[in-house]
Write an enzyme that holds these catalytic residues in place. Structure first.
Site, mmCIF file in Angstrom:
data_model
loop_
_atom_site.group_PDB
_atom_site.id
_atom_site.type_symbol
_atom_site.label_atom_id
_atom_site.label_comp_id
_atom_site.label_asym_id
_atom_site.label_seq_id
_atom_site.Cartn_x
_atom_site.Cartn_y
_atom_site.Cartn_z
ATOM 1 N N ASN A 109 0.857 -1.179 0.000
ATOM 2 C CA ASN A 109 0.000 0.000 0.000
ATOM 3 C C ASN A 109 0.895 1.232 0.000
ATOM 4 O O ASN A 109 1.355 1.682 1.047
ATOM 5 C CB ASN A 109 -0.920 -0.006 1.221
ATOM 6 C CG ASN A 109 -1.821 1.214 1.247
ATOM 7 O OD1 ASN A 109 -2.112 1.801 0.212
ATOM 8 N ND2 ASN A 109 -2.244 1.608 2.434
ATOM 9 N N ILE A 110 1.165 1.766 -1.171
ATOM 10 C CA ILE A 110 2.047 2.921 -1.300
ATOM 11 C C ILE A 110 1.204 4.181 -1.150
ATOM 12 O O ILE A 110 0.295 4.413 -1.942
ATOM 13 C CB ILE A 110 2.767 2.913 -2.665
ATOM 14 C CG1 ILE A 110 3.537 1.600 -2.844
ATOM 15 C CG2 ILE A 110 3.709 4.098 -2.788
ATOM 16 C CD1 ILE A 110 4.126 1.420 -4.217
ATOM 17 N N CYS A 134 15.873 5.898 1.938
ATOM 18 C CA CYS A 134 15.083 5.043 2.817
ATOM 19 C C CYS A 134 16.092 4.158 3.545
ATOM 20 O O CYS A 134 17.141 4.627 3.963
ATOM 21 C CB CYS A 134 14.033 4.261 2.046
ATOM 22 S SG CYS A 134 14.662 3.350 0.614
#
Length: 399
Positions: A109-110, A134
């Protein structure tokens, strides 16, 4: 697309702050050796003033100082490591935290709105030079950079090639689908340009650029100078003419040693710049125009020797010579997939004819096929959402 620019007063204050930090002993936090400059995992230059990487370690702090960073865009949900936060405080680097969960397929789920907010920070020139990272610099960073490339009008095939370069065997189809469907329209809005008279007055007040340094709006120096761009292409031309192929990254690094104004680069940064130069050439070919500015024309002519046939785009457009199949695939990737399917059933029949296709018609068909695929993908996504809703309802009844 117009980027927000820092005022001269703000840039001067920031420069004074950086100098004061160094004088206060910032280099004391950079271990282990005054001479060692070690980039973070998966470090690369994205564009002038924008870099990407995995999470920096203490051994990378000295290298980060060499970039004169103003900002870091951090994409993990966890708090920023304490040691890294102390380094940012001492170096005067601002942290922009956008927490994105690092989930694996098939449950991914971006958060599109979070990506959009991160891009607003990245597009603001007042935050440059800037590092995006990240944990490992692959998926979350890859999605953000991929969406940035769409704003820069990169072809989707090139966006995916760059994503695969960093993600490699860990590449995710869901990441690629997200980048393909990402809507850039809300980020393309820009304030109206200033009056021409104001722009001319601002140009008068700017000091003349030093030798080898290119101009850039906002007074921020380019990472790669115009001379660097020429030297890179000349090295590629020389190697191709001598060996018949383009050089490997290490060979190109060796050929350019000591010749470039930019000193803070490695193999990946050089490959990224090479890809940017090729994309610029492909865009000129697609438009069917030969640049008129002296520097752009010089880059075009060198690029034509490296990646073209040696003929101008105008000559190809007039039908003197069909484009190669590889070039057509680069320019029109969606249409090329259809041609490949036809070619598989009838070998040798369509490849050359594809290169003769009129640009306007090929572009229109490529766009039409892309839209059709987007519609199909959205239908598949809705079907998947409906299946999840059915399963959820049935499970609730069982409970």
């Amino acid at each position: 697309m117009r980027l927000l620019e820092a005022s001269p007063k703000q840039r001067g204050q920031e420069t004074e702050q950086k100098d004061a930090v160094v004088v206060a002993g910032i280099e004391a936090v950079c271990e282990p050796s005054p001479q060692l400059m070690m980039p973070p995992l998966n470090f690369a230059m994205v564009d002038d003033g924008i870099f990407r990487s995995g999470l920096p370690a203490a051994a990378n702090f000295r290298f980060l100082l060499s970039l004169s960073l103003r900002s870091i865009v951090y994409l993990c949900p966890e708090p920023y490591p304490e040691e890294n936060a102390r380094f940012l405080g001492r170096a005067g680097i601002k942290l922009h935290h956008f927490g994105i969960q690092g989930q694996k397929e098939p449950v991914v789920n971006i958060p599109e709105e979070t990506i959009r907010e991160a891009l607003k920070v990245i597009l603001d020139v007042r935050n440059h030079p800037l590092l995006i990272h990240c944990k490992r610099g692959k998926h979350r960073t890859g999605c953000v950079v991929g969406c940035l490339r769409k704003l820069q009008k990169w072809r989707l095939s090139s966006v995916f090639d760059e994503y695969h370069h960093f993600a490699a065997a860990k590449a995710r189809k869901t990441d690629q689908r997200f980048m393909e469907l990402f809507d850039t329209s809300s980020l393309l809005q820009a304030p109206p340009p200033p009056p021409q008279a104001a722009k001319m007055e601002a140009e008068k007040l700017k000091p003349p650029p030093s030798s080898g340094e290119a101009k850039k709006p906002g007074g921020i120096p380019r990472v790669w100078s115009t001379d660097d761009e020429v030297h890179i292409l000349e090295a590629l031309v020389a190697h191709r003419q001598e060996h018949g192929v383009l050089p490997q990254p290490d060979a190109l690094m060796e050929a350019l040693a000591g010749k470039l104004d930019n000193r803070a680069y490695g193999s990946k940064e050089l490959q990224s710049k090479q890809a940017t130069l090729r994309q610029r050439y492909n865009n000129a070919i697609k438009r069917g125009e030969v640049p008129t500015k002296e520097h752009d024309r010089q880059l075009y002519d060198l690029s034509n020797i490296i990646w073209g046939s040696g003929k101008t785009a105008a000559a190809k457009a007039n039908g003197d010579e069909p484009r190669s199949f590889a070039e057509m695939c680069e320019l029109y990737p969606y249409l090329a997939e259809e041609v490949k399917e036809l070619e598989a059933g009838h070998p040798g029949l369509f490849k050359r004819e594809f290169g003769k296709m009129d640009d306007d018609k090929a572009r229109a068909m490529d766009t039409k096929i892309k839209r059709q695929r987007l519609v199909q993908m959205k239908v598949e996504m809705r079907r998947g959402d409906l299946a999840k809703e059915v399963r959820k309802t049935l499970i609730e009844l069982l409970d």
